[in-house]
Design a protein around this motif. Structure first.
Motif, mmCIF file in Angstrom:
data_model
loop_
_atom_site.group_PDB
_atom_site.id
_atom_site.type_symbol
_atom_site.label_atom_id
_atom_site.label_comp_id
_atom_site.label_asym_id
_atom_site.label_seq_id
_atom_site.Cartn_x
_atom_site.Cartn_y
_atom_site.Cartn_z
ATOM 1 N N UNK A 65 0.828 -1.202 0.000
ATOM 2 C CA UNK A 65 0.000 0.000 0.000
ATOM 3 C C UNK A 65 0.870 1.263 0.000
ATOM 4 N N UNK A 66 1.907 1.277 0.826
ATOM 5 C CA UNK A 66 2.752 2.466 0.887
ATOM 6 C C UNK A 66 3.648 2.594 -0.346
ATOM 7 N N UNK A 67 3.988 1.472 -0.972
ATOM 8 C CA UNK A 67 4.709 1.543 -2.244
ATOM 9 C C UNK A 67 3.850 2.243 -3.291
ATOM 10 N N UNK A 68 2.564 1.912 -3.315
ATOM 11 C CA UNK A 68 1.639 2.573 -4.242
ATOM 12 C C UNK A 68 1.493 4.060 -3.906
ATOM 13 N N UNK A 69 1.447 4.370 -2.613
ATOM 14 C CA UNK A 69 1.312 5.763 -2.187
ATOM 15 C C UNK A 69 2.532 6.566 -2.616
#
Length: 213
Positions: free
Chosen positions: A139-143
């Motif tokens: 999720x944070x990679x996408x963010x």
């Protein structure tokens, strides 16, 4: 795992209109007051004035709830910037920089009684889970990718408009994003950040690398 919406339309500063919003509001307040280590479905349910079974009706477990909360928080965090209409790329770039260095105005995230300034704290609390949980990490990679794309797009538009020099937009965005995330972490975890000094140095970098001679 329960299905998630693309993102809520409510604001953390407005009165929740349904049970999901009450749970999100209560999660926000619980993270602020107790941090991730002190977070539990029971505490969230108590703050929302709901039974634990009511919370579990919407979310399978704490991680399922927190990932939904992360979506809600980031929608609030980025919403004002996503909707803003900027006159030129340089103004937009500095708005993004200042948002990263100085944080929100408090209009999106109200203070919680007894906690004080909580700017950036929920983001850092949740991001720490990405060190050992692949779902949070994804999720944070996408963010990060989304934030990087926003910065790179602004820089690329500035190059096309003749406002910026023909630099590599991706490399420049990577540098800026790393500085801004560092500022967010320091603001949330210590009292030592001199945001004005960081901004002054960034101005020198922008003058030297981005703006026409």
């Amino acid at each position: 795992m329960t299905d998630r919406d693309d993102g809520p339309s409510f604001s953390f500063v407005s009165e929740p209109e349904d049970t999901r919003e009450r749970i999100m509001q209560a999660t926000f307040e619980t993270v602020q007051a107790h941090g991730f280590a002190g977070l539990s479905i029971g505490r969230i349910a108590d703050r929302a004035d709901l039974s634990k079974s009511s919370v579990y009706h919407f979310y399978d477990d704490k991680d399922d709830l927190l990932l939904a909360f992360l979506d809600a928080m980031l929608a609030q965090f980025g919403g004002p910037l996503a909707d803003a209409d900027f006159d030129d790329p340089e103004t937009e770039l500095w708005t993004l920089v200042d948002f990263g260095l100085y944080g929100t105005t408090g209009e999106q995230f109200p203070p919680v009684d007894g906690v004080g300034d909580v700017n950036g704290r929920p983001y850092v609390e949740l991001r720490s889970q990405a060190t050992h949980d692949d779902e949070y990490r994804d999720r944070f990679t996408d963010i990060d990718a989304s934030m990087h794309e926003r910065l790179a797009t602004v820089i690329d538009r500035g190059i096309d408009d003749g406002v910026f020099r023909p630099v590599d937009p991706d490399r420049t965005a990577q540098f800026l994003l790393t500085v801004l995330l560092g500022g967010l972490f320091r603001r949330a975890t210590s009292d030592g950040l001199d945001a004005d000094a960081v901004r002054s140095e960034l101005e020198a970098v922008v003058d030297d690398r981005l703006l026409p001679a």
